[in-house]
Every structure is written in structure tokens, then in C-alpha cells.
Scaffold this motif. Structure first.
Motif, PDB file in Angstrom:
ATOM      1  N   VAL B 407      -8.240  -0.136   0.173  1.00  0.00           N
ATOM      2  CA  VAL B 407      -7.194   0.607   0.885  1.00  0.00           C
ATOM      3  C   VAL B 407      -7.794   1.881   1.465  1.00  0.00           C
ATOM      4  O   VAL B 407      -7.575   2.226   2.635  1.00  0.00           O
ATOM      5  N   MET B 413      -4.276   3.179   7.930  1.00  0.00           N
ATOM      6  CA  MET B 413      -3.940   1.777   8.174  1.00  0.00           C
ATOM      7  C   MET B 413      -3.819   0.996   6.870  1.00  0.00           C
ATOM      8  O   MET B 413      -3.113  -0.011   6.807  1.00  0.00           O
ATOM      9  N   PHE B 415      -2.361   1.802   4.253  1.00  0.00           N
ATOM     10  CA  PHE B 415      -1.045   1.994   3.637  1.00  0.00           C
ATOM     11  C   PHE B 415       0.041   1.202   4.352  1.00  0.00           C
ATOM     12  O   PHE B 415       1.166   1.106   3.873  1.00  0.00           O
ATOM     13  N   ILE B 416      -0.305   0.665   5.527  1.00  0.00           N
ATOM     14  CA  ILE B 416       0.642  -0.149   6.302  1.00  0.00           C
ATOM     15  C   ILE B 416       0.518  -1.587   5.823  1.00  0.00           C
ATOM     16  O   ILE B 416      -0.570  -2.140   5.793  1.00  0.00           O
ATOM     17  N   GLU B 417       1.642  -2.192   5.445  1.00  0.00           N
ATOM     18  CA  GLU B 417       1.571  -3.520   4.832  1.00  0.00           C
ATOM     19  C   GLU B 417       0.932  -4.560   5.751  1.00  0.00           C
ATOM     20  O   GLU B 417       0.223  -5.445   5.290  1.00  0.00           O
ATOM     21  N   GLU B 418       1.166  -4.466   7.045  1.00  0.00           N
ATOM     22  CA  GLU B 418       0.657  -5.479   7.961  1.00  0.00           C
ATOM     23  C   GLU B 418      -0.870  -5.580   7.950  1.00  0.00           C
ATOM     24  O   GLU B 418      -1.433  -6.622   8.310  1.00  0.00           O
ATOM     25  N   ALA B 422      -3.180  -3.516   1.419  1.00  0.00           N
ATOM     26  CA  ALA B 422      -2.208  -3.130   0.388  1.00  0.00           C
ATOM     27  C   ALA B 422      -1.821  -4.314  -0.491  1.00  0.00           C
ATOM     28  O   ALA B 422      -1.554  -4.152  -1.683  1.00  0.00           O
ATOM     29  N   ARG B 426      -1.725  -4.466  -4.572  1.00  0.00           N
ATOM     30  CA  ARG B 426      -0.553  -4.881  -5.355  1.00  0.00           C
ATOM     31  C   ARG B 426      -0.872  -6.094  -6.222  1.00  0.00           C
ATOM     32  O   ARG B 426      -0.547  -6.144  -7.410  1.00  0.00           O
TER      33      ARG B 426
END
Lengths: 588, 588
Positions: B407, B413, B415-418, B422, B426
Motif C-alpha cells: 500500500v 493510490m 488507499f483507493i480500493e480500485e 488495499a 485486508r
């Protein structure tokens, strides 16, 4: 449930931030510790009762975007209105514009509390603080008169518009345009991304501070100017006029802080007002950024505190497995298992250490602003500037670690979203990234804050630590043991500073490859030092029979930190002094 | 995009797992390295082309629950059907039941690939592997004949049912009931939680292995029996009969691995078949758990590999900021910035080190199973059992760290799920928790694997490392430098083992408070040792002019690991030897 750690904060204000020097400043002469206590306890209750309960629901709902508008999660608008009405935005802002003029050392504690309660919510006031900082320093009198009071009250909010799609951390590549009009305003055109609270409906107006270039500006960072671009134009009488030509075209779908809208803003010939001089935008933005960086460091402490409280409470309630020492065959609360204890102790001391480091830095900020002589102000400014990247870098890296340990304490329950531990793990992850990644903080620490003055400020810090070592050496056996660890760490720091000063010019890649290890080493040392100072203060208080339980706990924290955290500095030193060749030659 | 790292895996199989000893075993005499190459390259393509593309969409959709049924994300059913049809489930399972009988050292590589491609998907085969393991060892001939072939093919899947709401990690508190019926079957009643793939529609039947107690069973872990509970009863001819009385009442809403359904199962007088003897369930479950723990360790390597590939590819494409060495004023790809390099190098060597450690452990597993003499099998079993908690604990903690660093490499970038980074952050977070938390692995390492034999197995490991040190000392300057670091780390390990052996009985809380630091120290050392062995093999290959780029990279990885990772062992040793008092006295 969240309980603001006001007692630990007040301990730091009294014993770590240099409180006697601060209240000796004419600017703060009206304050005393009782005032600070009253403010923090009342704000702590507000955070716990009004703001914290919206943290989980805000995460679930998130900020929602529809056709240029952003709707905040239920309850956020009302909570923000209360926040403004009760004057909480104004705590440490100038009295000239309606602020309460509290010292930074008190304001920092308040910022931490709000962020523990609800990081997504707290980002709005945090960005407003930054805008106030920049306007106070660089705005014209008219600009101050038009905007400052409303920002200080929180009626209007502020944003920072730096990042563009092609220029993330690299401000030299900013290419939003600003064209001067006949009336002295500028037309601003360009796309800005990652704009925290760039669009929302909690405040009545939003004041965007925007980096852009005039047509004839030089290339790179020397050609950046700073503009004030209100969402709604402000009429001469202070009332709101037309909507400005700035539109939110989307918000991001993020890992965490989901209730905080992260906007893509399109400026389409929006009316902007130059702040200060053309091409000087970067230095104004740095003022704002330094305030914001310090605040993000506090967010790291804040999320750690929240994660720790949650994990501790779980560990005291969750009954599981008989103890390893065979003292009973019954299952016990997991807090009694040695490794759960280790996890919680580490969470606790990283949190307390970070808080103490921030309190120490905040004290220097107060002195940098108001100390009597220019020499005192310069010395304080140098110390404060040295500490800012440490607070930002070290406390946010620790925020991520502590949030992750919090999940671990919960076991399988930690992976279930409803438990709440996972939210902290998600929310924390942005902290070492925004307002400059840890590497950018480390480059700042190494380049501007260490190499530029030949290591003078860094070595002054080391000398201050030596003074604490002397006091520890004259103290109790525990103080002496902590002093020995502190001394080892301080010497590692000095050897690293000397190494950088003598080699960085010739081998910059090797030096900057060690920048983050240097930041982590220095942050570790400076935090451990503050906890060692806490130990001394706690022993003095204990000797006077004051607050036995709390003071004993402070000594225990300092000792655990020394034995379990400070011991990491040797590996960092080794990476810096001996690891550059393998770093530069490894194949990726 | 994902590319299976088959080259590094084959290097490990050849040089780390003890391949010449393995193919000398009669059971594996038909295999050679070309077979392993063919299998891994083909499976690698399958994982990359068929399984990996479902990783993101699976995360977005997640497994969905409705009235007892679980619907998998689009594409999962078809992919699973292909997986079964192509025989991939059967790779390292016994030929007697249709397996391909590959060595574990090859099977481990395949498991890693599948998990890199899609951890949520891979959990289904992983649990089936565990069920095959338990049934193969403890099942009756009838049970084997009825269930094994279908499990080995993957037509049916398997689950492990241990956890109950009141008993997370503590199997002594299991209280599901099993009542013997006149026909010799048992009626199973109780609630089980956290059952991975406890309900789904990819396989035609699900074979639940369930821990429960008979009415007269003794208290604690000595009263647990293991039962086979099919989702659909199996008729005499192997066809499926009625649905058994086991219902999925909900699935969890999780931080990650969202496409893997984590079920709450209600057994309401379900028909179960006793596996082995009554009250011996724990030992059978341990066989299954050890296989699963090793596999979860591989998941740690797998998620690290996936996160590394993604971060490296981003860092090579993303152009941002001029280099610190002033070699150009143009922005460069961020992979050229020293700290991005450091992040990626750390990600890479933790991944390679974990993979090599797992390959080494897998080699011992093969010998433990098939070595000629009982002495050889015992020695191999002791080594394999010592290494299992290290593979599980160290590789999964590193999986979380590497995913987090991934990350960080992406900056905002990430931190953006797309962006996808990230998701790994998770997904990885469950790994140090399920199949026994890191603390549980550490207690196993310290109690069963170190103290029980008075440190004999641990010291044998140290002697094997010394042999590598001797080879390094006779090698190139780089080999010698790595040897010095390895020697320091090995000595730290020995001093810690001696400390535990002499003190753990009298001060168990102090000892177990150092268990996770011991696991991390030992895992670090054993991984670094395997990379040092890689270095020796790579230098030999280089001397013969073989594969210069790859072998040079292996040497670089070993060196970076030695300088930047192995150096952490001293702090761990210090925590263990000197940190117990502060741990046990800190106030929480």
C-alpha cells in the motif's frame, strides 16, 4: 465506547511540554493548568458523547456522492453544528479573530481527542486549522477580515488543494492555471484530486486554498502561487453570493476514513484571490503543511489510543483458556495471557510515547511563536521543525502497527467488521501516506532538518538527551536502567547523524536509502526520551505521595518502552551504516 | 496481473528442499525436476489465467447468504469446475485414491501459487487438503473408500469445525454433543462458528469434520472426538442421498477474503460418523491442523508475492519527482527513489525468505513420511514439526507487513480500493489469526517443540546452520559477510533456547511472554539461513556460467536480507532475555 485520556495529556502538558516556560509567555499568561484541565475534560466529554458514537455508523454509510453534491452520513451535520456552536474549532486560534488563543500544547491534546473519537469527522476541522494557519501568516488584511473569523468559528471550512492526477507528491509538476483578470482576481483552471472535505454540506462555505501557476511563472516549485478560492463568493457585507466555478466531479472509494469525502475538484475558470506574492505559494503551503503534518502525527496517536482502548476492553472481558503458569485450570480473561499482555503493553507504550513526543514538539511550537527574544524563537523553531517530521512519520507508522495489533488481540473476532477493530486498521492506513509519505517526511528530516545545518540541531537534541541521562543516572535503579538504554540509543543517533553529515553529499542515494530508518530511529529515541522524562516526573510525584497508581503506571510504561521498543535502534543504525551497498545493488 | 514465480520455486525445490534425498525415496522415484517444472509451469498458467482474474471481482461481490444458501461470486463455480476437471486438487495426494502423489515440496509451491492468484478461492481446496490429511491417517477403510476419492478429486470439499462461540482458540471448552445411536452413527448437536467454506455451491457435497463430545466424555481436551458429518448423506452406491441436519444460519461480514464464505453452522441432530476412537479427536485434528497451519504459512508467502508484484509494477510505471542524486531534473519512475527501492527490496526478501523456509520445511515433510528408517523418519518429523509454527507464524506476520508496504509504495493510490493494493492489506490480516494465532504458534514452538525435548531439536537446527556458516566462511567476500550476520543470529537463537530451557519451568509467565519474540527470532534466522544456502547454490551456478541474471539476483536477496532483516534478532533476544520483568509489571 471511548474515554478521552485527558489525565495522560495533562501530565504531558505539565511535565513534558515545558509548561512553566509556556505560561511565562505574555501571550499565555492568562492561562493556568486548571484552565487546561477544564477545557480538555469538557472537550473530552463532548468527543466521547457526541462525536465518537458516529464513528461506526459513518464508516458503514460513508460519504455519498450524487451529481456534484456530497451527503454526509446521518448525524454528522448536527454534530458539526454543535462543534461549531460550542466554539471547539476556535480553541488554539488567535483571539483577534474570535479564537480562544490556547497554547498549542493544549490544542494538540484536543486535536488528538477529536481524532480518537472519529477520524473521518475530525478531518474537516483539521483542514480548516491548516487554512487558518496559512491565511494568518500570508493573507492580506482584507482576506483575513473576510475569511478568518468564519474559519476560526468553523462556520466555514477550509481545504488544501495540492495534488493533481499527474503530480502526486511532486509539487514541481503542478500545472493548474491561474490567469490574472483586470479586477485583480485570477481565473483558476485545473483538476485537483485527493481533496479532503473538498465538497460537503456540514459547513456553510468552503474556502479552498489552491496551488496553481500563472502563465509566465518559472518551471518547477519556484513558479507556484497560492490562491484562495471560495466555494460560494463572499459579498462585501460578508453574506454569501454566487457559487464559484468549482465542481466536485466524484469522490473516492477508499479503504478507510469513509465518512470523510475525498473529492476530485474541477476548477473551470473559478475566481481565485492571490495569497501573498506570486510564485511564493510553496512557502505559504509549507506553513499550512507543517501544521497539517503535525496534526496527522496526532491522528496516528489518536487511532492508536482508540484501538488500544478497544483491545484492552475486549481482553478484559474475553474469557479463554487456562493460564500457562497452571495457577488455575479455569479459563481466564485473555488479558492474563503473557502474549496478550505483550501486545497490549506495546500498543500502550507506542501510544503514550507518541503522545509525549507530540506534547514535547507542541511546547516548542508555542515558544517558537511567542518567546521573548529572536534567538529563543529561532532555537525553538529549529527544534519544532526538527520534530515535525518525526511526529508525522513515527506516530503514523506506529498508528498502523497499533491498529493492527488491536485486530490481533481480538483474534478471529477482529476480522469481523462488526467488532470495530478492523475499522481502525483500515482508517489508520492513510496516515503514513497523506500530507507526505513517511519517505517524504524522512527526506525532510534528513535533508532540510539535519544536513542543511550540518547536524547542529540534531546534535543539540542529543545534548538535551544527555542531560536527561544524567538525571536518570542519579535516580532509582529503574531510572538508571532506563538511562542506560536511552544512552545506547542516543549514541546510535549521534553516530548516524555524523555518518550522514560526512557522507550524504558524496553518496546521496546511499544516504536517502537510510532516511526512513533514520526517521524511525530518531522517532523511537525522542519518544523514549520523553517517556524517560515522564519517569523522572513520576518518581518525583511518587516521592511526594501523589497519585500513586497513575505515577506507577507511567514508570512502568517508560520501562517497558526502554526494554521493548528502544532496543530497535541498533538494527536501524546497522541498516543505515552498513546496509547501503546491499540496498543499492539488490535486483528488483 | 499475476505471474506465478515458478522459477524461484523450482530453484528452492532443487537447492533448498533437499531434492536429491526426496527423489531417492521409493515413493517419489518416478519424479524428476522436469516433471516438477512441467507441473508448476502449467499450474502457474492456470492460476494466472483462470483464477487470478476473479480475485478483485470476488472481493467486490463477496459470497452472499440467503436463507441457508450461499451464492459464490460470478465465475467461481466455473473456475472450480475447471480446477477439479484438470486434477489440480489431487496434486500431492495419495495415488491410492486417485491422487498424483507429488512430493510436498512441489505441492507447497502449487499451494502458494493458487493463493497468490486468489486467496478466497484457494481456501476451499486448502480445507479439503486438511480433511484428506485427517481421513487418510485416522479414517476407517470404509470411510476412506466412501469419501477419499471424491475429496482428492475435489468433487467434494472438506471443512474443519473446531470453533464455537464460547470457545475460540480453547478447544477444552468445545461442547457440541455427539450421542451414539443404535446403528453406530452419532447424532451431532451444537453451533460452530468461523467455518471456512462451511456452506457453498461450488462442490457437490461438503464433508464436515467436527469436534464434539460424547455424553460420558471426560472434561477438557481429553474428551473430544472427531466426527465426519456429510452435508448430503452418501448412499451405498456412492450417490448422494438426503440433506443432513446441518444448516448454515449466517455468514460473516469480514475485513477481507470476502469471497470465502465464513459460516455459522447449526448441527441439529445431524448424522455423524466417528473417526478413529472416541476421545482421541484432538490428535487427529492436530494432523489436520498441522497441514492447515503449514498451508496458511504458504498463504502468507502468497499474499506477499502478489502484493510485491503489484507494487513493483506500479513503481516501474509511476513517474514522479526528480532523483535525489541530481542525475537529472526530470521526474523518474519511483522505483528509482532510494526509499521505494528499500520498501520493494524488503517486500521481496521477506517473500523469498518465507518461500525458502517453507520449501525447506516441505522437504522434511517428505522425508518424515517416506524415509527408509524409523530413525530418519523421526528426525525428519522433529525438524518438520519444529518448522511448522515458524512457517505459520513468521510467514503470516510478514504477509501482513508486506501487504502494508505494498500500500505504501502506491502512495495515495494505495488507499483507493480500485487500485487493488488495499485488498491484499485486508485479505492478509486474517493470516496471523486463523488456524491458531501467532501467539498460539509461539506457545507450540516454545512448549511442545523446544522445551519438551529440552531444546534438542532446536540445537540440532543450530548445528545445521553452523555447517552452512562454515561453507559461507570458505566462500566469496559476500558469502563471508552474510556468514558473519548468520552466525550472530544463530548465536542469539542458541542463547535464547538455553535461557528458555533453564528458566521456563520456574518462570512460565516470563518465558511465554517471550514466546512470540522467540518465534520471530527463529523464523527470521531460519529464513535468512535458507537464503544463505541459496547464495551458496547461486554462486556455484554462477561459477558454471548458469543463468547469470537470476543467480545474481538470488545473491543480492540473501545479502539484503542479511543486512536489513537478520539484524533484528538482537532486539528480539534482548526482549526475551531482559524484558520479562517490565512486561510482567507494566500496568494495563
Amino acid at each position: 465506547m471511548f474515554i478521552a485520556p485527558s489525565k495522560d495529556m495533562l501530565f504531558n502538558i505539565e511535565h513534558i511540554s515545558g509548561w512553566s516556560d509556556i505560561v511565562a509567555l505574555p501571550a499565555y499568561s492568562a492561562f493556568d493548568l486548571e484552565d487546561a484541565t477544564a477545557v480538555l475534560e469538557e472537550f473530552g466529554r463532548f468527543c466521547a458523547e457526541v462525536i465518537a458514537p458516529l464513528n461506526v455508523s459513518g464508516d458503514i454509510t460513508g460519504a455519498r456522492y450524487d451529481k456534484g453534491r456530497v451527503t454526509m452520513p446521518d448525524g454528522f451535520d448536527d454534530a458539526y453544528t454543535s462543534f461549531v456552536e460550542m466554539g471547539w474549532q476556535s480553541l488554539h486560534h488567535p483571539e483577534d479573530y474570535g479564537g480562544q488563543g490556547l497554547p498549542r500544547s493544549v490544542g494538540a491534546a484536543a486535536t488528538e481527542m477529536l481524532n480518537s473519537a472519529n477520524m473521518s469527522f475530525a478531518l474537516c476541522p483539521l483542514l480548516t486549522d491548516g487554512a487558518i494557519e496559512a491565511l494568518s501568516k500570508a493573507g492580506s488584511d482584507t482576506q483575513k477580515d473576510t475569511y478568518l473569523a468564519k474559519l476560526v468559528s468553523g462556520e466555514w471550512s477550509g481545504t488544501m488543494n495540492l495534488t493533481e492526477p499527474q503530480a502526486g507528491s511532486d509539487l514541481a509538476r503542478v500545472n493548474s492555471k491561474a490567469v490574472r483578470q483586470n479586477d485583480g482576481t485570477y481565473q483558476i483552471t485545473g483538476t485537483k484530486i485527493f481533496i479532503t472535505y473538498g465538497e460537503h454540506d456540514m459547513s456553510k462555505n468552503t474556502i479552498h486554498l489552491v496551488l496553481a501557476r500563472t502563465p509566465d511563472a518559472p518551471a518547477g516549485v519556484k513558479g507556484i502561487s497560492l490562491f484562495l478560492v471560495p466555494k460560494f463568493m463572499v459579498n462585501g457585507d460578508g453574506s454569501l453570493g454566487n457559487r464559484n466555478a468549482v465542481t466536485c466531479v466524484s469522490i473516492e472509494h477508499k479503504l478507510g476514513v469513509k465518512a470523510s469525502p475525498t473529492a476530485v475538484l474541477e476548477f473551470e475558470g473559478a475566481t481565485g484571490f492571490l495569497i501573498g506574492d506570486e510564485n511564493s505559494g510553496l512557502s505559504y503551503m509549507f506553513d499550512m503543511m507543517n501544521a497539517a503534518r503535525f496534526a496527522v502525527g496526532l491522528q496516528g496517536v489518536a487511532i492508536a489510543e482508540r484501538a488500544y482502548q478497544q483491545a484492552l476492553s475486549f481482553a478484559k472481558e474475553r474469557v479463554q483458556s487456562a493460564p500457562v503458569d497452571g495457577s488455575t485450570r479455569d479459563a481466564v480473561a485473555i488479558v492474563n495471557h503473557p502474549d496478550v499482555r505483550r501486545l497490549l503493553a506495546r500498543m500502550q507504550v507506542l501510544t503514550e510515547g507518541g503522545r509525549a513526543l507530540a506534547a514535547y514538539a507542541a511546547g516548542w511550537q508555542d515558544l517558537a511563536r511567542y518567546a521573548a527574544s529572536p534567538e529563543q524563537r529561532d532555537e525553538a523553531a529549529a527544534a519544532s521543525e526538527f520534530l515535525t517530521p518525526l511526529v508525522k512519520g513515527y506516530c503514523t507508522e506506529n498508528g498502523v502497527e497499533v491498529a493492527s495489533l488491536g485486530v490481533q488481540v481480538h483474534g478471529g473476532m477482529g476480522f469481523i467488521e462488526e467488532t470495530g477493530a478492523a475499522q481502525h486498521y483500515r482508517d489508520a492506513r492513510i496516515l503514513p501516506i497523506y500530507e507526505g509519505t513517511t519517505a517524504i517526511q524522512a527526506n525532510d528530516l534528513l535533508g532540510r532538518k539535519t544536513l542543511r545545518d550540518g547536524g547542529v540541531t540534531a546534535m543539540k537534541m542529543a545534548n538535551r538527551i544527555k542531560e536527561t541521562e544524567r538525571q536518570l543516572a542519579a535516580g532509582s535503579p529503574v531510572a538508571q536502567a532506563v538511562g542506560i538504554r536511552l544512552s545506547v540509543a542516543r549514541k546510535a543517533f549521534q553516530s548516524v547523524v555524523k555518518h550522514f553529515v560526512s557522507t550524504a553529499k558524496d553518496t546521496p542515494n546511499a544516504a536517502y536509502g537510510g532516511a526512513v530508518p533514520y526517521l524511525m530511529l530518531a522517532g523511537n529515541l525522542m519518544s523514549g526520551w520523553q517517556l524517560a522524562r515522564s519517569l523522572l516526573a513520576a518518581e518525583t510525584a511518587l516521592a511526594a505521595g501523589k497519585d500513586v497508581e497513575f505515577m506507577t503506571a507511567k514508570i512502568g510504561s517508560a520501562r517497558f518502552y526502554a526494554d521493548h521498543v528502544l532496543c530497535d535502534v541498533d538494527a536501524q543504525r546497522s541498516r543505515i551504516l552498513e546496509g547501503a551497498d546491499s540496498l543499492l545493488s539488490v535486483a528488483l
